[in-house]
Design a protein around this motif. Structure first.
Motif, PDB file in Angstrom:
ATOM      1  N   HIS A  47      63.800  98.429  14.086  1.00 16.51           N
ATOM      2  CA  HIS A  47      64.004  96.999  14.377  1.00 16.51           C
ATOM      3  C   HIS A  47      65.428  96.735  14.872  1.00 16.51           C
ATOM      4  CE1 HIS A  47      60.308  94.949  13.244  1.00 16.51           C
ATOM      5  NE2 HIS A  47      60.181  95.806  12.240  1.00 16.51           N
ATOM      6  N   ARG A  50      65.770  97.879  18.404  1.00 13.50           N
ATOM      7  CA  ARG A  50      65.149  96.949  19.366  1.00 13.50           C
ATOM      8  C   ARG A  50      66.004  95.707  19.536  1.00 13.50           C
ATOM      9  NH1 ARG A  50      59.027  95.014  18.403  1.00 13.50           N
ATOM     10  NH2 ARG A  50      60.043  93.683  16.875  1.00 13.50           N
ATOM     11  N   ARG A 135      51.258  85.719  30.648  1.00 18.81           N
ATOM     12  CA  ARG A 135      52.448  86.276  30.015  1.00 18.81           C
ATOM     13  C   ARG A 135      53.529  86.431  31.085  1.00 18.81           C
ATOM     14  NH1 ARG A 135      55.704  86.054  26.411  1.00 18.81           N
ATOM     15  NH2 ARG A 135      56.278  87.792  25.070  1.00 18.81           N
ATOM     16  N   LYS A 146      63.015  90.699  23.066  1.00 16.88           N
ATOM     17  CA  LYS A 146      62.531  89.757  22.049  1.00 16.88           C
ATOM     18  C   LYS A 146      63.529  88.604  21.976  1.00 16.88           C
ATOM     19  CE  LYS A 146      60.499  89.745  17.457  1.00 16.88           C
ATOM     20  NZ  LYS A 146      59.353  88.903  17.808  1.00 16.88           N
ATOM     21  N   TYR A 150      60.406  81.378  23.047  1.00 23.91           N
ATOM     22  CA  TYR A 150      58.995  81.701  22.779  1.00 23.91           C
ATOM     23  C   TYR A 150      58.023  80.674  23.356  1.00 23.91           C
ATOM     24  CZ  TYR A 150      58.464  86.077  20.329  1.00 23.91           C
ATOM     25  OH  TYR A 150      58.358  87.420  20.044  1.00 23.91           O
ATOM     26  N   GLU A 179      49.139  90.644  25.808  1.00 22.35           N
ATOM     27  CA  GLU A 179      49.282  90.641  24.343  1.00 22.35           C
ATOM     28  C   GLU A 179      48.924  89.269  23.785  1.00 22.35           C
ATOM     29  OE1 GLU A 179      53.371  91.382  23.222  1.00 22.35           O
ATOM     30  OE2 GLU A 179      54.145  90.003  24.726  1.00 22.35           O
ATOM     31  N   THR A 181      50.036  85.976  21.056  1.00 18.57           N
ATOM     32  CA  THR A 181      51.245  85.134  21.036  1.00 18.57           C
ATOM     33  C   THR A 181      52.368  85.784  20.223  1.00 18.57           C
ATOM     34  OG1 THR A 181      50.473  83.904  19.094  1.00 18.57           O
ATOM     35  CG2 THR A 181      49.899  83.006  21.247  1.00 18.57           C
ATOM     36  N   ASP A 183      51.694  89.312  18.830  1.00 18.71           N
ATOM     37  CA  ASP A 183      51.041  90.556  18.390  1.00 18.71           C
ATOM     38  C   ASP A 183      50.558  91.374  19.576  1.00 18.71           C
ATOM     39  OD1 ASP A 183      48.270  89.220  18.922  1.00 18.71           O
ATOM     40  OD2 ASP A 183      49.233  87.913  17.473  1.00 18.71           O
ATOM     41  N   ASN A 184      50.371  92.656  19.357  1.00 23.06           N
ATOM     42  CA  ASN A 184      49.827  93.562  20.372  1.00 23.06           C
ATOM     43  C   ASN A 184      48.326  93.749  20.170  1.00 23.06           C
ATOM     44  OD1 ASN A 184      52.879  95.025  19.844  1.00 23.06           O
ATOM     45  ND2 ASN A 184      52.263  94.571  21.936  1.00 23.06           N
ATOM     46  N   LEU A 203      55.612  93.148  24.477  1.00 22.11           N
ATOM     47  CA  LEU A 203      56.686  93.611  23.609  1.00 22.11           C
ATOM     48  C   LEU A 203      56.227  94.935  23.012  1.00 22.11           C
ATOM     49  CD1 LEU A 203      59.418  92.854  22.107  1.00 22.11           C
ATOM     50  CD2 LEU A 203      57.952  92.177  20.215  1.00 22.11           C
ATOM     51  N   GLY A 205      55.747  96.638  20.250  1.00 19.08           N
ATOM     52  CA  GLY A 205      55.715  96.315  18.829  1.00 19.08           C
ATOM     53  C   GLY A 205      56.009  97.533  17.959  1.00 19.08           C
ATOM     54  N   THR A 207      54.893  97.735  14.960  1.00 24.48           N
ATOM     55  CA  THR A 207      53.587  98.003  14.342  1.00 24.48           C
ATOM     56  C   THR A 207      52.697  98.750  15.335  1.00 24.48           C
ATOM     57  OG1 THR A 207      53.897  95.787  13.431  1.00 24.48           O
ATOM     58  CG2 THR A 207      51.861  96.924  12.839  1.00 24.48           C
ATOM     59  N   GLY A 242      51.003  93.480  14.332  1.00 29.47           N
ATOM     60  CA  GLY A 242      52.297  92.800  14.371  1.00 29.47           C
ATOM     61  C   GLY A 242      52.901  92.802  12.981  1.00 29.47           C
TER      62      GLY A 242
HETATM   63  N1  PMP Z   1      54.287  90.747  20.824  1.00 27.79           N
HETATM   64  C1  PMP Z   1      55.003  89.629  20.587  1.00 27.79           C
HETATM   65  C2  PMP Z   1      55.141  88.622  21.663  1.00 27.79           C
HETATM   66  C3  PMP Z   1      55.607  89.433  19.332  1.00 27.79           C
HETATM   67  O1  PMP Z   1      56.311  88.313  19.086  1.00 27.79           O
HETATM   68  C4  PMP Z   1      55.424  90.403  18.323  1.00 27.79           C
HETATM   69  C5  PMP Z   1      56.040  90.202  16.967  1.00 27.79           C
HETATM   70  N2  PMP Z   1      57.356  90.683  16.927  1.00 27.79           N
HETATM   71  C6  PMP Z   1      54.670  91.551  18.621  1.00 27.79           C
HETATM   72  C7  PMP Z   1      54.114  91.689  19.887  1.00 27.79           C
HETATM   73  C8  PMP Z   1      54.460  92.635  17.601  1.00 27.79           C
HETATM   74  O2  PMP Z   1      55.650  93.356  17.377  1.00 27.79           O
HETATM   75  P1  PMP Z   1      55.995  93.970  15.967  1.00 27.79           P
HETATM   76  O3  PMP Z   1      54.893  94.891  15.599  1.00 27.79           O
HETATM   77  O4  PMP Z   1      57.279  94.702  16.173  1.00 27.79           O
HETATM   78  O5  PMP Z   1      56.120  92.848  15.005  1.00 27.79           O
END
Ligand code: PMP
Length: 287
Positions: A47, A50, A135, A146, A150, A179, A181, A183-184, A203, A205, A207, A242
């Motif tokens: 993290h 990133r 997107r 990131k 948003y 993706e 909002t 999450d992947n 992004l 992610g 996760t 996510g």
């Molecule tokens: N895409 C977006 C747009 C996000 O905001 C997130 C949350 N950070 C993710 C994907 C998932 O990323 P992560 O698994 O690092 O939380």
């Protein structure tokens, strides 16, 4: 609850920033959402990496080392005596004038909030629509950054709210699946797991990367390739990943039920595996 703000721990009520902060005025800043499980900060180093990559991409120089930033997160958890938490780590361009020129902002604002959070894993599955808003293209504002801006995701979420479903998926500028909002997206078909590549306006992610590793360890083939909505509609399983969501099955997309509308076998296996490893992949808060 104590919040870290620019080098000090202050009470939540006193954790305030200037109305001249460009993070607020322009969404000019970067952030991370991080989880701690049972005294371990999940993939803290990843993290922090990133966060610094996002900052570098927007020419925001963070005035502390990565090691110091890790300590900020750990200390915030210790001060609040937390073992299971959701952590928000934010670096903004800082206070400037009303113009948008970042050179006017001399000191970035850094804050870290940690709140109690119990593991969520109990979701039966969510219903999703495709948002009409696309997107952000990688050459406009790369979703790999990131950033605090948003609105793109929020507009999609508003559409999901109006449609009465849980989440919205966004397509990239070319119409391929990007993706959610926050999450992947993953699909499973005939035992093969697929997810959009990072070039598809997503992004990367933490996760997502973890799930790819776990799936490979479990012996599944994982392919990162561009996906169409058709592939989602006819998938055996679809799930999202996510930090907040962890791994959540998707049971309906644009009115099409995914398979029998129940959590799939591979999704279930990955969730169990994730639960098993989430306290092993990270940094201990307490010695
Ligand atoms: N895409 C977006 C747009 C996000 O905001 C997130 C949350 N950070 C993710 C994907 C998932 O990323 P992560 O698994 O690092 O939380």
């Amino acid at each position: 609850m104590k919040v870290y703000l620019n080098g000090k721990f202050v009470d939540k009520e006193d954790a305030k920033i200037s109305v001249y902060d460009h993070g607020l005025l322009y969404g000019d800043g970067v952030f991370e959402g991080i989880r701690a499980y049972d005294g371990v900060v999940f993939k803290l180093k990843e993290h922090i990496d990133r966060l610094y990559d996002s900052a570098k991409s927007i020419c925001l120089k963070i005035p502390m080392s990565k090691e110091e930033m890790e300590k900020v997160v750990i200390e915030t958890l210790r001060v609040n005596n937390l073992r299971d938490a959701y952590i928000r780590l934010v670096v903004t361009r800082g206070v400037g004038d009303l113009g948008l020129d970042p050179r006017k902002c001399k000191n970035p604002t850094i804050f870290c909030i940690a709140e109690p959070m119990k593991p969520l894993l109990g979701e039966d599955g969510i219903r999703v629509i495709t948002a009409s808003v696309r997107r952000l293209p990688v050459d406009v504002l790369n979703p790999a950054v990131k950033s605090l801006n948003y609105l793109n995701s929020i507009l999609a979420k508003i559409q999901a709210n109006y449609a009465g479903v849980d989440e919205a998926f966004l397509l990239d500028a070319e119409g391929y699946v990007a993706e959610g909002t926050g999450d992947n997206i993953f699909v499973v078909k005939n035992g093969v797991i697929k997810t959009p590549p990072v070039s598809s306006s997503v992004l990367r992610g933490i996760t997502r990367d973890t799930v790819i590793d776990l799936a490979k360890e479990l012996g599944y083939e994982v392919i990162e390739e561009r996906l169409t909505l058709h592939e989602l509609y006819v998938a055996d399983e679809v799930f999202i990943t996510g930090t907040a969501a962890e791994i959540v099955p998707v049971i309906e997309i644009d009115g099409r039920k995914i398979n029998d509308g129940k959590i799939g076998e591979i999704t279930k296996k990955l969730r169990e595996k994730f639960k098993e490893v989430r306290t092993k992949l990270g940094t201990k808060i307490y010695e």
